[in-house]
Structures are given as structure tokens and as C-alpha cells.
Scaffold this motif. Structure first.
Motif, PDB file in Angstrom:
ATOM      1  N   ALA A  22       0.836  -1.202   0.000  1.00 23.84           N
ATOM      2  CA  ALA A  22       0.000   0.000   0.000  1.00 23.84           C
ATOM      3  C   ALA A  22       0.875   1.258   0.000  1.00 23.84           C
ATOM      4  N   GLN A  23       1.937   1.256   0.783  1.00 21.23           N
ATOM      5  CA  GLN A  23       2.844   2.404   0.800  1.00 21.23           C
ATOM      6  C   GLN A  23       3.557   2.565  -0.531  1.00 21.23           C
ATOM      7  N   GLN A  24       3.929   1.441  -1.140  1.00 18.57           N
ATOM      8  CA  GLN A  24       4.659   1.488  -2.407  1.00 18.57           C
ATOM      9  C   GLN A  24       3.803   2.064  -3.525  1.00 18.57           C
ATOM     10  N   HIS A  25       2.518   1.726  -3.520  1.00 16.19           N
ATOM     11  CA  HIS A  25       1.630   2.169  -4.592  1.00 16.19           C
ATOM     12  C   HIS A  25       0.753   3.355  -4.190  1.00 16.19           C
ATOM     13  N   GLY A  26       0.986   3.917  -3.026  1.00  9.17           N
ATOM     14  CA  GLY A  26       0.230   5.087  -2.611  1.00  9.17           C
ATOM     15  C   GLY A  26      -1.231   4.823  -2.314  1.00  9.17           C
ATOM     16  N   VAL A  27      -1.546   3.643  -1.802  1.00  7.51           N
ATOM     17  CA  VAL A  27      -2.931   3.290  -1.478  1.00  7.51           C
ATOM     18  C   VAL A  27      -3.206   3.638  -0.015  1.00  7.51           C
ATOM     19  N   SER A  28      -4.245   4.404   0.208  1.00 10.40           N
ATOM     20  CA  SER A  28      -4.604   4.770   1.585  1.00 10.40           C
ATOM     21  C   SER A  28      -6.077   5.124   1.640  1.00 10.40           C
ATOM     22  N   VAL A  29      -6.601   5.207   2.838  1.00 10.68           N
ATOM     23  CA  VAL A  29      -7.990   5.590   3.042  1.00 10.68           C
ATOM     24  C   VAL A  29      -8.105   7.101   2.847  1.00 10.68           C
ATOM     25  N   PRO A  30      -9.062   7.585   2.054  1.00 12.36           N
ATOM     26  CA  PRO A  30      -9.194   9.034   1.854  1.00 12.36           C
ATOM     27  C   PRO A  30      -9.385   9.770   3.173  1.00 12.36           C
TER      28      PRO A  30
END
Length: 407
Positions: free
Chosen positions: A208-216
């Protein structure tokens, strides 16, 4: 006399105080952990204690204590060793690990070693398939074990050591763990030190950190408000919402006059609505092509619904649909047809109700313990007929059964 200490009773009162006065029975789960923390299992005395302090009966407490596997119903060792033998771990060697420990310790499933140190059990699933094969000691994980490492863990426990779990804090005894599950902090030095998450668990976070995935809008530094602060914020938000609502506007009682002196329609605020432009009309439609008038639109009234005066039971409605009364039936009603007696004469009014009453009388409702039609009279009649048939032709029970089948 109760076996529980005054400290346990004081903690019980503290647990019960966490819940509203009329919801005190919600404290049963932590209370069961509390009594297990003192005795090492939920004994009959522990069930009685929980029932007394909560005002329940022992059957209610026992039903909960026997439902959850974390409540032990017989003395358990200081360390509960659980080996996963479900599909994934079993394929990777879980059953072999369990069999090795069982032979090494000399105990089977849910049995305790003679020194009271270890209780062994096989678990259906420990929810750690990505670390399999796994085993837990007092529910702390030892991942990727094999027969030799599992034996090494139990030997260290029996020698008085505390091997470090793969994930989680330092090991504690079953009683110490039960205190924590009851809702009290573990005051041992370094009780929550060491340990850490496993690599498979962190893999998703790193992707998630590598691909920039996070909760808005997620901010990990957002502080958790206390209940008082949350209640205050909710009250302020409610007051702000109430203040933002527009004030209700009353319609003007006096009609607004139009330019020609006639009353003009008014809107919600009592202001005359502008006249709508006239629509150019085409050639008049023929009379047969005139569109039917549209039904009046709903007024939006909030008046509660009132049942119609002819409210009837579903059984009566069904009977009237099948055979409607001549005096009340509508001949062209969908799904209905007024029957005749062959001469074109409709039946007399009330026939449907009479038929319904006769049907109800002939089909008494079944009792609570028997299906419909299973009456003692019918059974006796069947036995009498069977006996009479046997006496008449001299057939035995087998012959009678065959005769009945042929009939």
C-alpha cells in the motif's frame, strides 16, 4: 463459603460498574475470565459467583461458559499449547507436530501434564494460514514450527523459561492472561515489551505504501477524543444544524389580488405566482381522442393511515375470491367470477361465509405437539379397522400390512 478473595470481589464490582445499571448482565464475559484468573478454570463455584453478583441463575451462566472454548471447564495447566490441525497447517505438517508433542508430553487432546505445566489441545483453525504450520501458547503465536522446534518450546516452558513468541508480547501464564481478558492491565515488568508483527502481515502495508494506497482523509495522528469531548462535539453539531434550518413561513390569510381585481393564486410565502404564458393550441382533438383526466396528486399529508372498515382475515378474503357472494361480488373484478347453479342464478348472499365457517369447523387447528389431523380418535379408528380386517380373514400382521398396501 466462597473460594474467591476480596480482591476478586472488588474487581467484579469494578467490572459491573463499567456497564449501565440495567445492562449489568453484559459484564458476564469479563467476569468469567476473572474467576478463571483465580482458579485456572471456570469451576462450579465460579459459575455460582457470577450468577450471584449479576442476579442470574446458574443455567444462564453455564450456557455462556460452555459456549466459548476460551473458558475452561476443568483445571488447566499454566500454559495452554494449541496446535493447528486444520487443512492448511495439516498439509504443512500440523498433525505431525501434534502427534510428536502428544507422545513427548504423554498426554492427549485437552489433557494436562502431571506437573500441571502444560495442557495440550489440537485447534481447528488459528487464523494464521500465511504463517503455517502454527501453534500458540496461551494464544500467542509461534509461526512456521516443525516437530523439533515445537518440542523445544514445551521443554523450555517445563524448565521454567518463557520462550519468545514469533509475534506479540512476552508469554504469561493462563491465569495472568485471564486477568488481561477481564479488562485489567498486566503490571508485570516488560509485560508488553518485545515482540512485533510478522513479515506476511506487513506485506500488505508495504504494498500500500509502495503504490500510494490509503484511506481518503486518513490521518494516523488524529487524537482519539474522550466520551465527554465526543458528546460535546455532537451537541454543538446538533445545535448548529438546528440553527441552520430555515424558519417556517406561514401562508398569508388574505388572498392577493391580481391586476384585474380577481384573486390570484399564491405560493408558499403568500406571494402571487407569475402568470404562466399561454401555450399555442393546435387543432381541437376529436371527442374520442380526448385524454382522460389525471388523478389528483398526493397532498403529502402526514395523517396516519386508518384501516378500512371492511378489514377481513386472509382466510375470509380467499373464500370470497373463490366463491363471492352474489350481493357483494363485482362481476368484472380481476381474479373473481360469480358462479351460477347452471340456471344462470347466482348463489344466495352469505354462502361464502357459511362455507368458510363449515371448513373451519371441520378442520380444527392442530395442538402444539401434533401435526394437523393427528388425532387420537383417528388413530383408534385406524387400529379398530385394522383389527377387524385381521379377524375377518385370519391374516397375521404381515398379511394385514400386505393387504393394506394392495388396497
Amino acid at each position: 463459603m466462597s473460594v474467591f478473595t476480596e480482591e476478586t470481589r472488588e474487581r467484579a464490582r469494578e467490572i459491573i460498574a463499567r456497564y449501565p445499571a440495567d445492562r449489568s448482565r453484559s459484564a458476564l464475559l469479563p467476569l468469567l475470565h476473572l474467576v478463571q484468573a483465580e482458579e485456572g478454570y471456570v469451576s462450579p463455584a465460579g459459575v455460582t459467583f457470577c450468577a450471584e453478583v449479576l442476579g442470574l441463575n446458574k443455567a444462564q451462566v453455564g450456557a455462556v461458559a460452555t459456549f466459548y472454548t476460551m473458558y475452561k471447564r476443568k483445571p488447566t495447566g499454566d500454559f495452554l499449547v494449541s496446535v493447528c490441525t486444520n487443512t492448511m497447517c495439516n498439509v504443512l505438517g500440523g498433525q505431525e507436530i501434534y502427534d510428536t508433542l502428544s507422545e513427548h508430553l504423554g498426554v492427549g487432546h485437552d489433557e494436562t501434564t502431571a506437573d500441571g505445566t502444560i495442557t495440550l489441545e489440537h485447534a481447528e483453525c488459528l487464523a494464521a494460514c500465511d504463517y503455517g504450520p502454527v501453534m500458540t501458547v496461551n494464544y500467542d503465536f509461534f509461526d512456521g514450527v516443525d516437530p523439533s522446534t515445537a518440542v523445544g518450546v514445551v521443554d523450555e516452558l517445563r524448565a521454567g523459561g518463557r520462550p519468545m513468541p514469533t509475534r506479540g508480547a512476552r508469554l504469561c501464564t493462563l491465569k495472568e492472561m485471564a486477568v488481561q481478558l477481564a479488562g485489567f492491565a498486566d503490571d508485570r515488568d516488560g509485560a508488553v515489551a518485545d515482540g512485533g508483527p510478522g513479515e506476511p502481515t506487513l506485506r500488505g502495508l508495504r504494498l500500500a505504501q509502495q503504490h500510494g494506497v490509503s484511506v481518503p482523509g486518513f490521518d494516523p495522528n488524529t487524537p482519539i477524543r474522550s466520551k465527554a469531548e465526543a458528546d460535546k462535539a455532537a451537541a454543538e453539531a446538533k445545535a448548529k444544524a438546528e440553527a441552520a434550518k430555515p424558519a417556517p413561513v406561514e401562508a398569508s390569510a388574505a388572498p392577493v389580488k391580481g391586476g384585474d381585481g380577481a384573486s390570484a393564486p399564491t405560493g408558499a410565502a403568500g406571494v402571487a405566482e407569475p402568470a404562466k404564458p399561454a401555450v399555442a393550441s393546435g387543432p381541437a382533438k376529436p371527442a374520442e381522442a380526448t385524454e382522460p383526466a389525471k388523478p389528483a396528486e398526493a397532498t403529502g399529508s402526514t395523517t396516519r393511515d386508518v384501516k378500512a372498515p371492511d378489514d377481513k382475515s386472509p382466510q375470509v378474503r380467499t373464500a370470497e375470491t373463490r366463491q363471492p357472494d352474489a350481493g357483494t361480488a363485482v362481476p368484472d373484478a380481476p381474479g373473481t367470477k360469480v358462479p351460477t347453479d347452471g340456471t344462470g342464478t347466482a348463489p344466495e348472499a352469505g354462502d361464502a361465509r357459511s362455507a368458510e365457517a363449515a371448513g373451519v369447523a371441520a378442520n380444527a387447528p392442530a395442538g402444539d405437539g401434533k401435526p394437523a389431523g393427528d388425532e387420537a380418535g383417528a388413530q383408534e379408528r385406524n387400529l379398530t379397522e385394522a383389527k377387524a380386517g385381521t379377524d375377518a380373514d385370519g391374516a397375521g400382521p404381515a398379511d394385514a400390512s400386505e393387504t393394506g398396501a394392495q388396497k
